[in-house]
Design a protein around this motif. Structure first.
Motif, PDB file in Angstrom:
ATOM      1  N   PHE A 227       0.859  -1.191   0.000  1.00  0.00           N
ATOM      2  CA  PHE A 227       0.000   0.000   0.000  1.00  0.00           C
ATOM      3  C   PHE A 227       0.893   1.239   0.000  1.00  0.00           C
ATOM      4  CE2 PHE A 227      -2.994   3.173   0.973  1.00  0.00           C
ATOM      5  CZ  PHE A 227      -4.281   2.642   0.877  1.00  0.00           C
ATOM      6  N   PRO A 228       1.094   1.900  -1.141  1.00  0.00           N
ATOM      7  CA  PRO A 228       1.924   3.116  -1.189  1.00  0.00           C
ATOM      8  C   PRO A 228       1.275   4.258  -0.404  1.00  0.00           C
ATOM      9  CG  PRO A 228       1.564   2.185  -3.383  1.00  0.00           C
ATOM     10  CD  PRO A 228       0.611   1.494  -2.469  1.00  0.00           C
ATOM     11  N   VAL A 229       2.094   4.967   0.363  1.00  0.00           N
ATOM     12  CA  VAL A 229       1.627   6.116   1.134  1.00  0.00           C
ATOM     13  C   VAL A 229       2.193   7.380   0.482  1.00  0.00           C
ATOM     14  CG1 VAL A 229       1.434   7.163   3.423  1.00  0.00           C
ATOM     15  CG2 VAL A 229       1.720   4.686   3.202  1.00  0.00           C
ATOM     16  N   PRO A 230       1.347   8.243  -0.096  1.00  0.00           N
ATOM     17  CA  PRO A 230       1.836   9.415  -0.845  1.00  0.00           C
ATOM     18  C   PRO A 230       2.685  10.351   0.014  1.00  0.00           C
ATOM     19  CG  PRO A 230      -0.522   9.055  -1.196  1.00  0.00           C
ATOM     20  CD  PRO A 230      -0.120   8.161  -0.074  1.00  0.00           C
ATOM     21  N   ALA A 231       3.723  10.895  -0.582  1.00  0.00           N
ATOM     22  CA  ALA A 231       4.637  11.776   0.152  1.00  0.00           C
ATOM     23  C   ALA A 231       3.942  13.030   0.663  1.00  0.00           C
ATOM     24  CB  ALA A 231       5.812  12.156  -0.749  1.00  0.00           C
ATOM     25  N   GLY A 232       2.925  13.512  -0.037  1.00  0.00           N
ATOM     26  CA  GLY A 232       2.283  14.763   0.356  1.00  0.00           C
ATOM     27  C   GLY A 232       1.591  14.724   1.695  1.00  0.00           C
ATOM     28  N   ILE A 233       1.286  13.527   2.214  1.00  0.00           N
ATOM     29  CA  ILE A 233       0.555  13.439   3.483  1.00  0.00           C
ATOM     30  C   ILE A 233       1.334  12.715   4.567  1.00  0.00           C
ATOM     31  CG2 ILE A 233      -1.722  13.575   2.407  1.00  0.00           C
ATOM     32  CD1 ILE A 233      -1.899  10.557   2.534  1.00  0.00           C
ATOM     33  N   THR A 234       2.566  12.311   4.284  1.00  0.00           N
ATOM     34  CA  THR A 234       3.346  11.593   5.279  1.00  0.00           C
ATOM     35  C   THR A 234       4.105  12.557   6.176  1.00  0.00           C
ATOM     36  OG1 THR A 234       5.245  11.423   3.801  1.00  0.00           O
ATOM     37  CG2 THR A 234       3.651   9.610   3.760  1.00  0.00           C
ATOM     38  N   LYS A 235       4.546  12.055   7.313  1.00  0.00           N
ATOM     39  CA  LYS A 235       5.368  12.844   8.214  1.00  0.00           C
ATOM     40  C   LYS A 235       6.723  13.079   7.563  1.00  0.00           C
ATOM     41  CE  LYS A 235       7.110  12.860  12.973  1.00  0.00           C
ATOM     42  NZ  LYS A 235       7.170  12.080  14.244  1.00  0.00           N
ATOM     43  N   GLY A 236       7.124  14.340   7.438  1.00  0.00           N
ATOM     44  CA  GLY A 236       8.378  14.668   6.777  1.00  0.00           C
ATOM     45  C   GLY A 236       8.328  14.556   5.277  1.00  0.00           C
ATOM     46  N   ARG A 237       7.121  14.328   4.718  1.00  0.00           N
ATOM     47  CA  ARG A 237       6.930  14.213   3.273  1.00  0.00           C
ATOM     48  C   ARG A 237       7.866  13.158   2.676  1.00  0.00           C
ATOM     49  NH1 ARG A 237       3.733  18.319   1.250  1.00  0.00           N
ATOM     50  NH2 ARG A 237       4.422  17.851  -0.874  1.00  0.00           N
ATOM     51  N   LYS A 238       7.964  12.007   3.378  1.00  0.00           N
ATOM     52  CA  LYS A 238       8.799  10.901   2.900  1.00  0.00           C
ATOM     53  C   LYS A 238       7.892   9.800   2.391  1.00  0.00           C
ATOM     54  CE  LYS A 238      10.779  10.296   6.810  1.00  0.00           C
ATOM     55  NZ  LYS A 238      11.623   9.722   7.885  1.00  0.00           N
ATOM     56  N   PHE A 239       8.017   9.500   1.104  1.00  0.00           N
ATOM     57  CA  PHE A 239       7.229   8.410   0.540  1.00  0.00           C
ATOM     58  C   PHE A 239       7.656   7.078   1.153  1.00  0.00           C
ATOM     59  CE2 PHE A 239       7.023   4.891  -2.474  1.00  0.00           C
ATOM     60  CZ  PHE A 239       5.662   4.860  -2.741  1.00  0.00           C
ATOM     61  N   ARG A 240       6.687   6.221   1.387  1.00  0.00           N
ATOM     62  CA  ARG A 240       6.993   4.870   1.839  1.00  0.00           C
ATOM     63  C   ARG A 240       5.893   3.937   1.356  1.00  0.00           C
ATOM     64  NH1 ARG A 240       4.213   6.599   6.457  1.00  0.00           N
ATOM     65  NH2 ARG A 240       2.847   5.033   7.415  1.00  0.00           N
ATOM     66  N   THR A 241       6.147   2.663   1.462  1.00  0.00           N
ATOM     67  CA  THR A 241       5.137   1.659   1.150  1.00  0.00           C
ATOM     68  C   THR A 241       4.906   0.818   2.390  1.00  0.00           C
ATOM     69  OG1 THR A 241       5.752   1.554  -1.194  1.00  0.00           O
ATOM     70  CG2 THR A 241       4.530  -0.309  -0.297  1.00  0.00           C
ATOM     71  N   THR A 242       3.692   0.831   2.895  1.00  0.00           N
ATOM     72  CA  THR A 242       3.317  -0.075   3.974  1.00  0.00           C
ATOM     73  C   THR A 242       2.555  -1.232   3.341  1.00  0.00           C
ATOM     74  OG1 THR A 242       2.197  -0.246   6.119  1.00  0.00           O
ATOM     75  CG2 THR A 242       1.194   1.201   4.472  1.00  0.00           C
ATOM     76  N   TRP A 243       1.824  -2.008   4.103  1.00  0.00           N
ATOM     77  CA  TRP A 243       0.993  -3.031   3.508  1.00  0.00           C
ATOM     78  C   TRP A 243      -0.326  -3.128   4.244  1.00  0.00           C
ATOM     79  CZ3 TRP A 243       5.379  -6.868   4.780  1.00  0.00           C
ATOM     80  CH2 TRP A 243       5.296  -7.314   6.092  1.00  0.00           C
TER      81      TRP A 243
END
Length: 465
Positions: A227-243
């Protein structure tokens, strides 16, 4: 940006030296470029300095007074915050935060030539980070605190199921809760399951867009779904992929295709004027769309911009919507009311559940699955199916802490280790150890108990030497 204002509402006295509030306001304006990018922190920094200035003024001490007078005032301030009126007392952690902020302010003021002294005394120490040591200064005004053990709260499996049922307006046995008449239960249940299954932060799952939800696999699978987490809404604007799990993802798709579609159909909702102009979306796809006629990616949009998006067919573009098609963001209230209802009607021991507790619950459950080999066994079951081969390899070979680091979005494994120290992870490893021993036929509780008792008997006979 917060601003301090004197009682006479004047900011300058003329060509002479600037007022103290002018100096503080200049420091506040420089915070975004000085390592403090979060807007919520700016207000906190301003409030800390304001309270310190008010205390100093009440004791006849200037903000940039001599070191002797400032140190004496700091001593009185520490006494006031530790043993003063109840409403004025600080916990050790709050006091430490205030001291760190004031230390940053005074160091800036000295470098800029506004102050000649600060009230703090420091000692030299050596910090180890990622295998590299460096010299640091430790503020002696900070109170020492005991090392936390289990301070992060999470939901045990039985309470997790109670919470999931409560979000859907159900009793613990799965029947309808006849004493509750709520709305949007499908929405609440789907998003609650999503938060528990992905470990996403409140801001992250609140401001998701429907087009950012991954496609549902063609067949149910025990392997987690990326499940990709968009950089625009993450803490520190760091893209990541959770599941996430197949079941949780299927719940989101059911909500999108049925309840949400019915709620937004023909909606005339527009964002309030105080939010800014509406951002009209056309030609959306998984990566982006036309926003007011300009092509942009979803990942570039911050939360404040996302809540102004208007979908092509009407209504908000956020994942969760309320009656009328507007964006729904009050998840803290939904979780709190659900917790209160469960506690009042079914289980008095049920805890308060805030959104971040779902993240802690995800971390505990995921670590338990990783340690016990749950995902490795699941990967073997679907190795010959259409499951992601790279993900199967990752689940089979990667270290559990490294996997959890990536899923939670921590910058280093050290952060994950510190995070886990505040969870009851000893239970997970103890149960995994006992389970492995039982599977290998090595477990004999009676014999082990006898041997352990004998150890203490020997100790008593030896006079505890």
């Amino acid at each position: 940006m917060p601003v301090l204002i004197d009682g006479d509402l004047c900011f300058e006295d003329g060509p002479a030296a600037p007022r103290l509030v002018v100096v503080v306001n200049r420091w506040l304006r420089e915070l975004p470029a000085s390592g403090v990018p979060a807007p919520s922190s700016w207000e906190n920094y301003a409030r800390v300095v304001k309270q310190w200035m008010e205390f100093l003024a009440g004791h006849g001490v200037g903000l940039f007074d001599s070191r002797v007078r400032l140190k004496a005032a700091l001593s009185r301030y520490a006494e006031y915050r530790a043993a003063g009126p109840l409403k004025a007392r600080f916990a050790a952690t709050t006091w430490g935060q205030h001291m760190n902020i004031l230390s940053l302010f005074y160091r800036w003021a000295i470098n800029e030539g506004y102050a000649t002294a600060e009230p703090f005394t420091y000692r030299a120490a050596r910090a180890l980070f990622a295998g590299t040591g460096r010299e640091v200064r430790v503020n002696l005004a900070v109170r020492r605190t005991p090392k936390p053990h289990v301070t992060v709260k999470y939901l045990e499996p039985d309470f997790t199921e109670l919470f999931r049922q409560g979000l859907r307006g159900l009793a613990p046995d799965g029947s309808q809760d006849t004493g509750f008449h709520g709305r949007e239960l499908t929405r609440n249940g789907a998003v609650g399951d999503h938060a528990l299954a992905t470990g996403m932060r409140l801001q992250e799952f609140t401001y998701l867009l429907p087009w950012e939800i991954p496609v549902l696999p063609p067949e149910p699978t025990a392997v987690p779904v990326p499940f990709p987490v968009p950089a625009g809404i993450t803490k520190g604007r760091k893209f990541r992929t959770t599941w996430t799990s197949y079941e949780a993802l299927a719940g989101l798709h059911d909500y999108l295709e049925l309840d949400r579609a019915a709620t937004t159909e023909g909606s005339l909702w527009r964002p309030p004027r105080r939010w800014g102009e509406p951002l009209m979306v056309t030609e959306p796809d998984a990566r982006g769309g036309l926003v007011n006629g300009i092509r942009c990616s979803w990942a570039s949009l911050a939360p404040a911009e996302r809540r102004r998006l208007v979908a092509p067919g009407g209504g908000s573009c956020l994942l969760a919507v309320k009656n009328g098609g507007g964006p729904f963001t009050a998840w803290a209230s939904v979780f709190e009311r659900t917790s209160d209802r469960i506690r009042a009607r079914f289980e008095p021991r049920f805890p308060h559940v805030w959104p971040h507790r779902c993240r802690h619950t995800f971390a505990m459950r995921t670590l338990e699955y990783l340690v016990t080999g749950h995902y490795r066994r699941a990967a073997k079951l679907v190795r010959d199916t259409d499951a992601d081969a790279a993900l199967v390899f990752y689940l089979s070979k990667a270290d559990p802490l490294l996997v959890l680091r990536d899923l939670l979005g921590h910058s280093t494994i050290l952060t994950t280790e510190k995070y886990l120290r505040r969870l009851d992870t000893t239970r997970i490893y103890r149960e995994a150890y006992e389970g492995a021993g039982a599977a290998a036929g090595l477990r004999d509780d009676a014999a082990a108990e006898t041997e352990a008792r004998a150890e203490f008997d020997d100790e008593a006979e030896d006079g505890d030497v």
